[in-house]
Design an enzyme around this catalytic site. Structure first.
Site, PDB file in Angstrom:
ATOM      1  N   TYR A 110      22.602 -64.984 -34.987  1.00 22.31           N
ATOM      2  CA  TYR A 110      22.493 -65.231 -36.431  1.00 22.31           C
ATOM      3  C   TYR A 110      21.773 -64.052 -37.102  1.00 22.31           C
ATOM      4  CZ  TYR A 110      20.574 -67.638 -40.614  1.00 22.31           C
ATOM      5  OH  TYR A 110      20.205 -68.007 -41.893  1.00 22.31           O
ATOM      6  N   LYS A 134      23.249 -61.341 -39.750  1.00 23.90           N
ATOM      7  CA  LYS A 134      22.662 -61.187 -41.089  1.00 23.90           C
ATOM      8  C   LYS A 134      22.259 -59.723 -41.325  1.00 23.90           C
ATOM      9  CE  LYS A 134      23.076 -65.243 -42.887  1.00 23.90           C
ATOM     10  NZ  LYS A 134      23.967 -65.438 -44.040  1.00 23.90           N
TER      11      LYS A 134
HETATM   12  C1  AKB Z   1      17.164 -71.058 -39.616  1.00 22.37           C
HETATM   13  O1  AKB Z   1      16.163 -71.649 -39.178  1.00 22.37           O
HETATM   14  O2  AKB Z   1      18.070 -70.621 -38.900  1.00 22.37           O
HETATM   15  C2  AKB Z   1      17.250 -70.833 -41.111  1.00 22.37           C
HETATM   16  C3  AKB Z   1      16.747 -69.482 -41.493  1.00 22.37           C
HETATM   17  C4  AKB Z   1      15.305 -69.183 -41.410  1.00 22.37           C
HETATM   18  O3  AKB Z   1      17.513 -68.651 -41.885  1.00 22.37           O
HETATM   19  N1  AKB Z   1      16.547 -71.856 -41.801  1.00 22.37           N
END
Ligand code: AKB
Length: 319
Positions: free
Chosen positions: A144, A148
């Site tokens: 993730y 990003k």
């Molecule tokens: C997550 O915990 O993955 C999200 C974020 C901090 O982007 N809430």
């Protein structure tokens, strides 16, 4: 009333529901098109147009934009940190594909502006943890976070090369009572309020001293709209802005809840999400957002806890 036609991709998620409602107040309900691959969220029903639209389906998105004369798009569909670790390739595909496609559509259709959220997850274990700066060591440890950070670079590239007016915030954990989060490492900070009201006890999947940057949803929505409404020359970062509200640990949140529910108790059973949290900053320096376009948070842990417990008690019919 402002003259924009806004398309929201991923409108039924935690941010999408509240952002759609806020944008409808500002731009008029018929000018904000809420879309998602899911069924319409109950809080959106009757508040404006809703369609099923897949954030991965570029042809359908382009057709929708042409048909409705859309001028701005908010892309909120994504797999978050915890879900992403269960299926890294899928998270990469969804998070990157949807963004790259939208950046291309934005050039082709000459959109006025697009919004795409980033996250504190771009930072990793080698990043300084306290007062993490806008520009610092960036070595994300989750798919993730990688998606990003790569996305931020693509946003900057499309802005420099094609003039795309793309804007972004690095959200901390977001805490809200209207719509539920899903698949994040910071989700404990929402679940805890539900369980405090329903069961007066909660088992946290993060350890007691895990400090993380957090923000109440009202601040996040206001900040997002303020960023989008700021004159283009004030947006000096075309990657994404550090964006801060407060920082706390499960233990400190428990103390704040106990001020209202003295019998509340917490236990700790850290799971795989602990490792994700260990790689993230504990607090964020958002000086650039504050000085470039005037960001200022309003909610601290006490004010947020008052609001969460008051509103959830009504929602859960416990008041
Ligand atoms: C997550 O915990 O993955 C999200 C974020 C901090 O982007 N809430």
């Amino acid at each position: 009333m402002k003259h924009e036609k806004i398309l929201i991709l991923g409108a039924c998620g935690q941010i999408g529901v509240e952002l759609t409602l806020a944008l409808r107040k500002l731009y008029g309900e018929s000018n904000v098109f809420a879309t998602d691959i899911r069924e319409e969220h109950e809080l959106l029903r009757g508040t404006g147009p809703y369609s099923v639209l897949d954030a991965m389906d570029g042809a359908a998105i382009t057709e929708f934009i042409k048909k409705e004369g859309v001028t701005q798009v908010y892309l909120l569909a994504a797999l978050l940190s915890a879900t992403g670790e269960k299926n890294p390739k899928k998270a990469w595909d969804i998070n990157m594909q949807s963004l790259l496609q939208l950046l291309d559509i934005s050039v082709q259709e000459k959109l006025n502006k697009i919004y795409w959220p980033s996250s504190i997850a771009i930072f990793g274990a080698t990043t300084p943890k306290q007062g993490t700066a806008q520009k610092t060591i960036v070595e994300p440890g989750t798919v993730y976070g990688i998606s990003k950070y790569a996305g931020e670079l693509w946003c900057q590239y499309y802005n420099a090369r094609w003039g795309v007016d793309v804007r972004s915030l690095r959200y901390p954990g977001l805490i809200s009572w209207k719509s539920a989060p899903g698949g994040g490492t910071t989700d404990y900070a929402v679940e805890i309020y539900y369980e405090a009201l329903k069961e007066q006890k909660y088992t946290s999947f993060l350890s007691e001293d895990t400090y993380l940057p957090m923000m109440y949803m009202d601040d996040a929505i206001r900040g997002t709209i303020e960023l989008m409404e700021a004159p283009a020359e004030q947006i000096k970062s075309r990657m994404s802005y550090n964006f801060a509200g407060m920082s706390f640990s499960p233990k400190e949140l428990t103390e704040a809840i106990k001020q209202h529910i003295p019998e509340f108790s917490i236990s700790y059973e850290p799971d795989y999400r602990q490792q994700i949290a260990n790689g993230w900053p504990q607090s964020i320096d958002d000086t650039a957002a504050r000085s470039d376009w005037g960001w200022k948070h309003e909610f601290d842990i006490e004010k947020m806890t008052d609001e969460m417990l008051k509103n959830l008690a009504v929602k859960l019919q416990l008041a």
